[in-house]
Design a protein around this motif. Structure first.
Motif, PDB file in Angstrom:
ATOM      1  N   UNK A  50      18.766  43.382   8.487  1.00  0.00           N
ATOM      2  CA  UNK A  50      20.076  43.867   8.904  1.00  0.00           C
ATOM      3  C   UNK A  50      20.531  44.959   7.957  1.00  0.00           C
ATOM      4  N   UNK A  51      21.481  45.758   8.426  1.00  0.00           N
ATOM      5  CA  UNK A  51      22.009  46.844   7.613  1.00  0.00           C
ATOM      6  C   UNK A  51      23.464  47.068   7.970  1.00  0.00           C
ATOM      7  N   UNK A  52      24.306  47.214   6.931  1.00  0.00           N
ATOM      8  CA  UNK A  52      25.730  47.427   7.164  1.00  0.00           C
ATOM      9  C   UNK A  52      25.998  48.892   7.467  1.00  0.00           C
ATOM     10  N   UNK A  53      27.227  49.163   7.869  1.00  0.00           N
ATOM     11  CA  UNK A  53      27.605  50.555   8.141  1.00  0.00           C
ATOM     12  C   UNK A  53      27.529  51.385   6.867  1.00  0.00           C
ATOM     13  N   UNK A  54      27.665  50.720   5.712  1.00  0.00           N
ATOM     14  CA  UNK A  54      27.578  51.421   4.440  1.00  0.00           C
ATOM     15  C   UNK A  54      26.158  51.584   3.922  1.00  0.00           C
ATOM     16  N   UNK A  55      25.195  50.974   4.634  1.00  0.00           N
ATOM     17  CA  UNK A  55      23.802  51.141   4.253  1.00  0.00           C
ATOM     18  C   UNK A  55      23.193  50.001   3.461  1.00  0.00           C
ATOM     19  N   UNK A  56      23.944  48.936   3.207  1.00  0.00           N
ATOM     20  CA  UNK A  56      23.377  47.794   2.489  1.00  0.00           C
ATOM     21  C   UNK A  56      22.472  47.006   3.429  1.00  0.00           C
ATOM     22  N   UNK A  57      21.273  46.681   2.956  1.00  0.00           N
ATOM     23  CA  UNK A  57      20.282  46.034   3.816  1.00  0.00           C
ATOM     24  C   UNK A  57      19.941  44.629   3.324  1.00  0.00           C
ATOM     25  N   UNK A  58      19.428  43.853   4.251  1.00  0.00           N
ATOM     26  CA  UNK A  58      19.024  42.480   3.960  1.00  0.00           C
ATOM     27  C   UNK A  58      17.774  42.183   4.784  1.00  0.00           C
ATOM     28  N   UNK A  59      16.825  41.442   4.190  1.00  0.00           N
ATOM     29  CA  UNK A  59      15.559  41.183   4.862  1.00  0.00           C
ATOM     30  C   UNK A  59      15.221  39.697   4.880  1.00  0.00           C
ATOM     31  N   UNK A  60      14.558  39.280   5.935  1.00  0.00           N
ATOM     32  CA  UNK A  60      13.986  37.947   5.959  1.00  0.00           C
ATOM     33  C   UNK A  60      12.837  37.907   4.959  1.00  0.00           C
ATOM     34  N   UNK A  61      12.611  36.754   4.368  1.00  0.00           N
ATOM     35  CA  UNK A  61      11.573  36.633   3.342  1.00  0.00           C
ATOM     36  C   UNK A  61      10.200  37.049   3.869  1.00  0.00           C
ATOM     37  N   UNK A  62       9.942  36.785   5.149  1.00  0.00           N
ATOM     38  CA  UNK A  62       8.598  37.030   5.663  1.00  0.00           C
ATOM     39  C   UNK A  62       8.308  38.510   5.899  1.00  0.00           C
ATOM     40  N   UNK A  63       9.284  39.405   5.702  1.00  0.00           N
ATOM     41  CA  UNK A  63       9.028  40.841   5.844  1.00  0.00           C
ATOM     42  C   UNK A  63       9.344  41.632   4.582  1.00  0.00           C
TER      43      UNK A  63
END
Length: 125
Positions: A50-63
């Motif tokens: 996922x990624x916020x409108x400000x550009x902060x991202x988050x990933x599932x562990x498997x990727x």
């Protein structure tokens, strides 16, 4: 309504790469957080990144370390660069967007979640 159109899926060999794109037609909405989900046959849909409108991202562990999510807010496009693909990554990949819209002169807003139609990614061993 917001229309999300994914592209870039296909068949790739183990260890290969693909880049998915998702173009959003805003239609009066402001696009906020966006994300990629995937659903393999017989499994539940799961968050990939996922990624916020400000550009902060988050990933599932498997990727983590293999996939990179990014967005171009100027043309409302979301990307997913996928490297070192594995057969376990085989799934339909969906784009998701959270969007808001002002609905009256007082500034009241509505929030909705929109999904794309999905794009198939198949990784052969």
């Amino acid at each position: 309504q917001v229309q999300l159109v994914e592209s870039g899926g296909g068949l790739v060999q183990y260890g290969g790469s693909l880049t998915l794109s998702c173009t959003a037609s805003r239609r009066g909405f402001s696009i906020n957080d966006m994300a990629w989900y995937r659903q393999a046959p017989g499994k539940q849909r799961e968050l990939v990144a996922s990624i916020t409108v400000g550009g902060a991202s988050n990933y599932a562990d498997f990727v983590k370390g293999r996939f990179t999510i990014s967005r171009d807010s100027a043309d409302n496009t979301l990307y997913l660069q996928m490297n070192n693909l594995r057969p376990a990554d085989t799934a339909v990949y969906y784009c998701r967007a959270e969007a808001t819209k002002v609905v009256n002169v007082e500034g009241a807003k509505i929030s909705k979640v929109f999904w794309g139609q999905g794009t198939q990614v198949t990784v052969s061993s």
